[in-house]
Scaffold this active site. Structure first.
Site, PDB file in Angstrom:
ATOM      1  N   LYS A 184       0.727  -1.303  -0.103  1.00 15.83           N
ATOM      2  CA  LYS A 184       0.016  -0.032   0.079  1.00 15.83           C
ATOM      3  C   LYS A 184       0.863   1.049   0.089  1.00 15.83           C
ATOM      4  O   LYS A 184       2.072   1.220   0.238  1.00 15.83           O
ATOM      5  CB  LYS A 184      -0.838  -0.030   1.185  1.00 15.83           C
ATOM      6  N   TYR A 207     -12.486  -1.680  -3.754  1.00 19.16           N
ATOM      7  CA  TYR A 207     -12.891  -2.114  -2.321  1.00 19.16           C
ATOM      8  C   TYR A 207     -14.691  -1.882  -2.326  1.00 19.16           C
ATOM      9  O   TYR A 207     -15.158  -1.628  -1.043  1.00 19.16           O
ATOM     10  CB  TYR A 207     -12.255  -0.886  -1.369  1.00 19.16           C
ATOM     11  N   PHE A 263     -15.560   3.757   7.144  1.00 23.43           N
ATOM     12  CA  PHE A 263     -13.987   4.187   6.602  1.00 23.43           C
ATOM     13  C   PHE A 263     -13.695   4.141   5.094  1.00 23.43           C
ATOM     14  O   PHE A 263     -12.582   4.271   4.640  1.00 23.43           O
ATOM     15  CB  PHE A 263     -12.961   3.408   7.280  1.00 23.43           C
ATOM     16  N   ARG A 279      -2.444 -14.482   5.098  1.00 24.10           N
ATOM     17  CA  ARG A 279      -3.303 -13.815   6.147  1.00 24.10           C
ATOM     18  C   ARG A 279      -2.363 -13.849   7.514  1.00 24.10           C
ATOM     19  O   ARG A 279      -2.041 -12.967   8.132  1.00 24.10           O
ATOM     20  CB  ARG A 279      -4.579 -14.327   6.418  1.00 24.10           C
ATOM     21  N   THR A 317      -5.421  -6.786  10.852  1.00 23.05           N
ATOM     22  CA  THR A 317      -5.831  -5.586  10.095  1.00 23.05           C
ATOM     23  C   THR A 317      -5.154  -4.359  10.900  1.00 23.05           C
ATOM     24  O   THR A 317      -4.569  -3.343  10.269  1.00 23.05           O
ATOM     25  CB  THR A 317      -7.317  -5.363  10.014  1.00 23.05           C
ATOM     26  N   ARG A 353       2.526  -6.646   8.907  1.00 22.40           N
ATOM     27  CA  ARG A 353       1.879  -5.384   9.392  1.00 22.40           C
ATOM     28  C   ARG A 353       2.661  -5.046  10.830  1.00 22.40           C
ATOM     29  O   ARG A 353       2.588  -3.696  11.002  1.00 22.40           O
ATOM     30  CB  ARG A 353       0.333  -5.654   9.604  1.00 22.40           C
ATOM     31  N   ASN A 394      -1.837   0.350   6.547  1.00 21.04           N
ATOM     32  CA  ASN A 394      -1.463  -0.727   7.242  1.00 21.04           C
ATOM     33  C   ASN A 394      -0.601  -1.847   6.188  1.00 21.04           C
ATOM     34  O   ASN A 394      -0.700  -2.992   6.348  1.00 21.04           O
ATOM     35  CB  ASN A 394      -2.662  -1.874   7.742  1.00 21.04           C
ATOM     36  N   HIS A 434      -2.197  -5.324   1.456  1.00 17.49           N
ATOM     37  CA  HIS A 434      -3.610  -6.044   1.268  1.00 17.49           C
ATOM     38  C   HIS A 434      -3.209  -7.614   1.211  1.00 17.49           C
ATOM     39  O   HIS A 434      -2.351  -8.032   0.661  1.00 17.49           O
ATOM     40  CB  HIS A 434      -4.117  -5.616   0.109  1.00 17.49           C
ATOM     41  N   GLU A 449      -9.729 -10.508  -7.294  1.00 16.45           N
ATOM     42  CA  GLU A 449      -8.866  -9.410  -7.048  1.00 16.45           C
ATOM     43  C   GLU A 449      -7.728  -9.450  -8.042  1.00 16.45           C
ATOM     44  O   GLU A 449      -7.159  -8.643  -8.574  1.00 16.45           O
ATOM     45  CB  GLU A 449      -8.184  -9.253  -5.860  1.00 16.45           C
TER      46      GLU A 449
HETATM   47  P1  IDP Z   1      -7.827  -6.714   5.716  1.00 12.82           P
HETATM   48  O1  IDP Z   1      -7.307  -5.720   5.108  1.00 12.82           O
HETATM   49  O2  IDP Z   1      -7.334  -6.966   7.013  1.00 12.82           O
HETATM   50  O3  IDP Z   1      -8.715  -7.525   5.051  1.00 12.82           O
HETATM   51  P2  IDP Z   1     -10.779  -5.376   6.110  1.00 12.82           P
HETATM   52  O4  IDP Z   1     -11.523  -5.277   7.080  1.00 12.82           O
HETATM   53  O5  IDP Z   1     -10.959  -5.899   4.724  1.00 12.82           O
HETATM   54  O6  IDP Z   1      -9.189  -5.742   6.302  1.00 12.82           O
HETATM   55  O7  IDP Z   1     -10.600  -3.670   5.580  1.00 12.82           O
HETATM   56  C1  IDP Z   1      -9.920  -3.371   4.400  1.00 12.82           C
HETATM   57  C2  IDP Z   1      -8.862  -2.186   4.573  1.00 12.82           C
HETATM   58  O8  IDP Z   1      -9.517  -1.387   5.164  1.00 12.82           O
HETATM   59  C3  IDP Z   1      -7.861  -2.635   5.541  1.00 12.82           C
HETATM   60  O9  IDP Z   1      -6.802  -3.194   5.444  1.00 12.82           O
HETATM   61  C4  IDP Z   1      -7.564  -1.064   6.219  1.00 12.82           C
HETATM   62  O10 IDP Z   1      -6.825  -0.435   5.341  1.00 12.82           O
HETATM   63  C5  IDP Z   1      -8.954  -0.407   6.092  1.00 12.82           C
HETATM   64  N1  IDP Z   1      -9.685  -0.494   7.291  1.00 12.82           N
HETATM   65  C6  IDP Z   1     -10.177  -1.401   7.880  1.00 12.82           C
HETATM   66  N2  IDP Z   1     -10.774  -1.217   9.377  1.00 12.82           N
HETATM   67  C7  IDP Z   1     -10.735   0.408   9.325  1.00 12.82           C
HETATM   68  C8  IDP Z   1     -11.091   1.296  10.094  1.00 12.82           C
HETATM   69  O11 IDP Z   1     -11.486   0.942  11.377  1.00 12.82           O
HETATM   70  N3  IDP Z   1     -10.524   2.605   9.974  1.00 12.82           N
HETATM   71  C9  IDP Z   1      -9.808   3.028   8.908  1.00 12.82           C
HETATM   72  N4  IDP Z   1      -9.586   2.053   7.888  1.00 12.82           N
HETATM   73  C10 IDP Z   1      -9.833   0.711   8.042  1.00 12.82           C
HETATM   74 MG    MG Z   2     -10.157  -7.742   3.544  1.00  7.41          MG
END
Ligand code: IDP
Ligand code: MG
Length: 139
Positions: A11, A51, A59, A87, A93, A104, A114, A117, A128
């Protein structure tokens, strides 16, 4: 388990921090093979489409802005049990909750920025990977 694929992005925060190399090293050390890779910047529209599954989350706007804020590295990775093993390699996350030594934990700045992805299922990995790569771009 049969060899299968997952999809990843390095990212904008991790690219900006010059961490493409160290993250690719962790991916190699984790036993993943690189099937496809490119360096590009998503438009807001493209980030929004990628997304779209999160469009109802609070968010979403921030996420789309962020993911289009600078270049990323997109890649398809293969390994036995690729989705779950990747993962595990990237960690939770929220980097504050990511296990020590995970990508991460080592490289993420915040829950939004973070570092990487990782696909959450075989089905989404295929969707994807198809979003970014044609058959001619996979090896
Ligand atoms: P993941 O990337 O671990 O699968 P997801 O829940 O699919 O997590 O969320 C996608 C992306 O959205 C995250 O990687 C992060 O960049 C962002 N994100 C997730 N939760 C939050 C939040 O609470 N605040 C801001 N950004 C978030
Ligand atoms: Mg995800």
């Amino acid at each position: 388990m049969a060899t299968n694929i997952t999809f990843t992005m390095i990212k904008p925060d991790a690219v900006e921090a010059n961490n493409i190399g160290p993250i690719l090293a962790k991916i190699n050390e984790g036993g993943f093979r690189i099937v496809a890779m490119k360096y590009l910047r998503l438009t807001k529209e493209q980030a929004g489409e990628f997304y779209a599954v999160h469009s109802a989350r609070p968010f979403y706007g921030e996420l789309v802005e962020y993911m289009s804020s600078g270049p990323i590295v997109a890649a398809v990775l293969s390994k036995d049990n690729a989705v779950n093993d990747y993962r595990t390699l990237i960690g939770a996350t929220d980097p504050a909750k990511a296990e020590k030594g995970t990508i991460r934990n080592l490289f993420a700045k915040s829950i939004a920025a973070n570092a990487v992805h990782g696909s959450d299922s075989d089905e989404n990995a295929a969707i994807e990977a198809d979003f970014f790569f044609s058959k001619l771009e996979r090896f």
